[in-house]
Structures are given as C-alpha cells and as structure tokens.
Design an enzyme around this catalytic site. Structure first.
Site, PDB file in Angstrom:
ATOM      1  N   ARG A   1      60.895  12.247  49.805  1.00 26.14           N
ATOM      2  CA  ARG A   1      60.068  10.836  49.272  1.00 26.14           C
ATOM      3  C   ARG A   1      58.799  10.666  49.904  1.00 26.14           C
ATOM      4  NH1 ARG A   1      61.859   4.718  48.933  1.00 26.14           N
ATOM      5  NH2 ARG A   1      60.230   3.932  47.412  1.00 26.14           N
TER       6      ARG A   1
ATOM      7  N   HIS B   1      54.704   9.455  48.934  1.00 22.94           N
ATOM      8  CA  HIS B   1      54.081   8.317  49.461  1.00 22.94           C
ATOM      9  C   HIS B   1      52.776   8.803  50.470  1.00 22.94           C
ATOM     10  CE1 HIS B   1      56.861   4.863  47.888  1.00 22.94           C
ATOM     11  NE2 HIS B   1      57.301   6.000  47.499  1.00 22.94           N
TER      12      HIS B   1
ATOM     13  N   ASN C   1      56.555   0.285  50.438  1.00 20.11           N
ATOM     14  CA  ASN C   1      57.203   1.174  51.484  1.00 20.11           C
ATOM     15  C   ASN C   1      58.167   0.311  52.381  1.00 20.11           C
ATOM     16  OD1 ASN C   1      55.440   3.039  50.529  1.00 20.11           O
ATOM     17  ND2 ASN C   1      54.015   3.070  52.114  1.00 20.11           N
TER      18      ASN C   1
ATOM     19  N   HIS D   1      63.907  12.356  41.833  1.00 19.38           N
ATOM     20  CA  HIS D   1      65.113  11.571  41.816  1.00 19.38           C
ATOM     21  C   HIS D   1      66.327  11.808  41.594  1.00 19.38           C
ATOM     22  CE1 HIS D   1      62.356   7.566  41.631  1.00 19.38           C
ATOM     23  NE2 HIS D   1      62.385   8.303  42.568  1.00 19.38           N
TER      24      HIS D   1
END
Length: 327
Positions: A59, A63, A91, A190
């Site tokens: 992940r 980001h 975050n 996911h």
C-alpha cells in the site's frame, strides 16, 4: 477526497516523467547484484512474521507514487521544518509496516551502501508482496532517486478517502494518466490485507447522511460487519478486505459482485456503470486481472517529477551529509 485539486501538480507528473532519467529493468545488476534477492528475502520473513505486513508495505507504493511521483517521500518522518505525509488525512493511523522498509534498507546498506533508493525499495517490495501471496510476478523498472522533502498538504489534497465514489476515483486516476481499467485493476490490491472499522462506520450506520446502512451491502455481509464494528467499538479494529485476505487472487472482485466490498471506495466500483464491466471481467477471469494489475503497477511506478534527489541512507530522514544530492 477534497474538491480542490492541484491540476498543475498532476500536469507536472504526467508531462515531466520523460524529463528525468529513464527507469529500466536490471538497474542494479552491476552496482548491487543481490538487491532484488535481498528485498524479497526480507519480505518473505515479514510475511511469515505477520502476514498482514506485506499488504501494508504494498500500500505504501500507492501512497508514495500518487503524491509527487514515486520518490520515497511517504517514508520521511516529520522534522521541525517539514510536515511530511505520514500524518496526512488518508495516512494517519492507517499506513503501517514502515519498519519492514527499514529492515530492507538496513540489509541493502550492509550489502551495497548508498546504492539502492528507498523509492525503488517500495517498488520492489510491492511487487514481492503480490508474488509471495500467490499473485503475479513481474520485472520492475528501477533507477529512482529519493526526494529531499515531503508535503502533508499535497497528500491531503490528492489522496482519496475510503468514502470516495467511482467518479472521483476515475477523475484522480485520469489526471495521473491511468485509465478506468487501471483504476479497477489496481483496486484489486485489496485482494490482500485489512482495513479499519473507522473507514466503514458511515457505511454501516449513516450512508450519505441517511441514518441507514449502505443499501449496496449484501445483508449477511452487513450483519458480519455490524458484529465486527458495532457503534462504540474501537475504530482501529480491522477486518479483511476480501474473503481471502492472505491470498492475492480475484476473490476481491467476486466479493464486489456479491455486494461484499469492505470499503465504500471498493463497492462503488461495482455500483458504477463505468467501472462495473471491468469488475465483472476480473471476477470471472483471474488471468485477465493479473495481467491488468501488472500493467497498472508498471504505469503507476513510472510516475515521476523532475526534482532534486538522492539515495537516502535512512529512509525516514533526508541525508544531511554534503555531496550526496543530485538533480
């Protein structure tokens, strides 16, 4: 996601990628031949120690790359002069497993000091997270530099929230030169991992201010979520993002078709007519999902802007010694 959007920033992202040094496979084949082996070895040990951790590391690539390109900025700790990205809205209390990246960096510095960037570590570790949990393996393009700074404001303005709908996600991805197909395929990240009750309380109890649950949720699945995340629960409690959270497969898309998407930003991919066809295809054909996912990861990994860079010794802190900065 905020309604304000820094258009000029994203024009930079998609137009300046060609202005920086080109990325290529095998970038460290001469300067640090064991680099990719070292990253995978540390990720394998992390998977054994805590299965969720590799999904958390994967992940981090998303980001990082979405905010000013893939430059390792998400890894920087705050300083007295800089508010970094770790405490940004999407975050804080959410991104985790930074210590796994620290372990990778420590191992690489022991083998090849000052050679492998933290930005490239995120790209390699994300690939390995997928491959080690049963997903596809692929050759990554490397050669990134680490940023000298980070921006909490940029992250707040760019990163979508768990409440995001398909339209806002499509707009975000398009400004990054990523297609609707890329959006749906990359959402398949996911397939592994967990998310917090905090991210779904509104879906369970007040969808769109209605005071009711999201009607898109399958009733039996909603009951399970009610038990996991009742009103008053510690909202840092986590639940699986799909029915096979330790295996990278297309179960995530089958769950969406069945109304069992954990996050609003997941389930909206099936309720929206623009994204639904890809969800259906990927739910029926895992090979097509894997192929599209790899294509999307490579495209996302190419996001760069022209900026000063370095090879950090510690991924959490910009180098202080002179002579390491490059442009």
């Amino acid at each position: 996601m905020k309604s304000f959007f820094p258009w000029l920033l994203f024009l930079q992202l998609v137009t300046m990628a060609a202005a920086v040094d080109p990325l290529r496979p095998g970038f460290y084949s001469e300067t640090c031949p064991p680099a990719e082996f070292i990253v995978r070895d540390v990720m394998r040990k992390a998977l054994i120690r805590e299965p969720r951790s590799v999904a958390s590391v994967m992940r981090l690539q998303f980001h990082d790359c979405f905010v000013n390109g893939c430059d390792g900025s998400v890894l920087l700790d705050d300083t007295p002069d800089m508010l970094g990205e770790k405490l940004a809205l999407s975050n804080i209390n959410s991104l985790r497993s930074f210590q796994v990246v620290d372990e990778v960096k420590e191992a690489l510095e022991a083998a090849c000091p000052g050679i492998v960037s933290c930005a490239d570590i995120l790209i390699l570790a994300a690939r390995d997270a997928v491959a080690l949990t049963g997903g596809p393996d692929w050759e990554v393009r490397l050669g990134r530099k680490d940023s000298l700074t980070a921006s909490q404001e940029d992250s707040d303005n760019i990163m979508p929230s768990p409440r995001a709908n398909a339209t806002s996600l499509i707009n975000l991805f398009s400004q990054l030169n990523l297609s609707i197909k890329d959006l749906v395929a990359l959402s398949g990240s996911h397939s592994i991992g967990e998310a917090r009750c905090f991210s779904i309380m509104f879906r369970l109890y007040n969808q769109s201010g209605s005071g009711k649950p999201d009607p898109a949720m399958e009733p039996g699945f909603r009951e399970k979520l009610d038990q996991l995340c009742p009103l008053g629960v510690d909202e840092n409690v986590t639940g699986p993002l799909d029915a096979t959270p330790r295996v990278f497969d297309n179960q995530y898309f089958r769950d969406l078709v069945g109304g069992r998407g954990f996050l609003n930003s997941d389930q909206t991919l099936f309720t929206s007519p623009r994204t639904r066809p890809y969800v259906r295809v990927f739910s029926k054909d895992q090979d097509k999902f894997f192929k599209a996912f790899v294509e999307g990861m490579l495209k996302m990994g190419d996001l760069q802007i022209e900026q000063p860079g370095e090879i950090r010794t510690n991924c959490r802190v910009a180098n202080s010694r002179p002579g390491l900065m490059e442009s």
